[in-house]
Enzyme design. Structure first.
Site, short mmCIF file in Angstrom:
data_model
loop_
_atom_site.label_atom_id
_atom_site.label_comp_id
_atom_site.label_asym_id
_atom_site.label_seq_id
_atom_site.Cartn_x
_atom_site.Cartn_y
_atom_site.Cartn_z
N TYR A 1 0.85 -1.23 -0.07
CA TYR A 1 -0.08 0.13 0.08
C TYR A 1 1.01 1.24 -0.07
CZ TYR A 1 0.92 0.40 5.24
OH TYR A 1 1.24 0.63 6.42
N CYS A 2 0.37 2.35 -0.61
CA CYS A 2 1.06 3.53 -0.43
C CYS A 2 0.23 4.69 -0.23
CB CYS A 2 1.67 3.82 -1.88
SG CYS A 2 0.41 4.01 -3.22
N TYR A 3 0.34 5.98 -0.69
CA TYR A 3 -0.74 7.05 -0.17
C TYR A 3 -2.37 6.71 -1.00
CZ TYR A 3 3.23 9.65 1.32
OH TYR A 3 4.42 9.96 1.92
#
Length: 264
Positions: free
Chosen positions: A70-72
């Site tokens: 996951y990221c932003y």
């Protein structure tokens, strides 16, 4: 010898990713946001991953191990997921929407689906007016606002109290990284702010600019709320990403007076 064809990675919704995290005991979870964001908050069990450390993990993990990234907002995570897929990892996933929706999906209590007869007519009308799905008390609307955040922003204290009693997610953050506490301060309702404090909301949550609710009340000349937060234990020494504290952001003599003891 020809290389085996890689298996493409899959994109999951926040709800699907949360279900996978709960179901897969051997899941490897990676957070590919910047290190400062990771250190501020991350999912339990998530490891920070930068591009230069990908080869290390590719060599360490078994190819059949499930990997979730996951990221932003769900963009960079696809790039990292592709790296694992290129090296023929069999089960690689990227989270659409990124960290906040996933954190909210994991934190969502049983009140996420509240029976219609539990919700008051006033709250039901409020949910309908702001186009929240009926009974979904932790749903995210415009700008990532949950019903609790929206009610706090509108100064709807009775609705906030009802939502708190129903066990909604107190720590959800909107698209700017703010919680209901910040939005209650925007509404200038001291009683509403006190309700959230007594419910146990985090006093020193830092938004995407590194700012806290205490900094907001100081910089927007809200001395009554500033005093309330200080009395509750909000930390005046927290610095935002511009290396400024609340005392250095004070917009009035009244706010500066309340913070003068923190200046040294």
């Amino acid at each position: 010898m020809a290389l085996a064809e890689r298996v493409p990675f899959q994109c999951l919704s926040a709800a699907e990713a949360a279900a996978l995290i709960r179901a897969e005991a051997d899941l490897t979870l990676f957070d590919v946001r910047d290190l400062q964001s990771y250190q501020q908050e991350h999912l339990d069990g998530a490891m920070h991953l930068s591009e230069d450390r990908v080869p290390l993990w590719i060599g360490r993990l078994p190819k059949e191990a499930p990997v979730l990234v996951y990221c932003y907002h769900g963009n960079s995570s696809k790039t990292f997921a592709q790296m694992f897929s290129d090296f023929r990892f069999a089960r690689v996933y990227s989270v659409d929407g990124g960290y906040r929706p996933l954190a909210s999906a994991l934190a969502a209590p049983a009140a996420e689906e509240a029976p219609s007869d539990v919700v008051s007519p006033g709250l039901a009308a409020f949910l309908a007016d702001w186009q929240y799905p009926s009974g979904e008390l932790n749903a995210r609307g415009a700008h990532g606002l949950t019903p609790l955040m929206r009610a706090a922003r509108q100064g709807e204290r009775a609705l906030v109290q009802e939502l708190l009693a129903l066990g909604v997610d107190l720590h959800a953050r909107n698209d700017d990284g703010n919680t209901a506490l910040w939005l209650a301060c925007v509404s200038r309702d001291a009683g509403l702010v006190q309700d959230l404090i007594e419910a146990g909301i985090a006093l020193d949550n830092r938004n995407d600019a590194g700012s806290t609710a205490l900094m907001y009340t100081a910089s927007s000349d809200r001395p009554q709320l500033l005093e309330l937060l200080l009395a509750a234990g909000a930390d005046p020494q927290v610095r935002n990403f511009d290396d400024l504290r609340a005392v250095e952001l004070a917009a009035s003599k009244a706010c500066l007076k309340l913070l003068r003891h923190t200046a040294d």
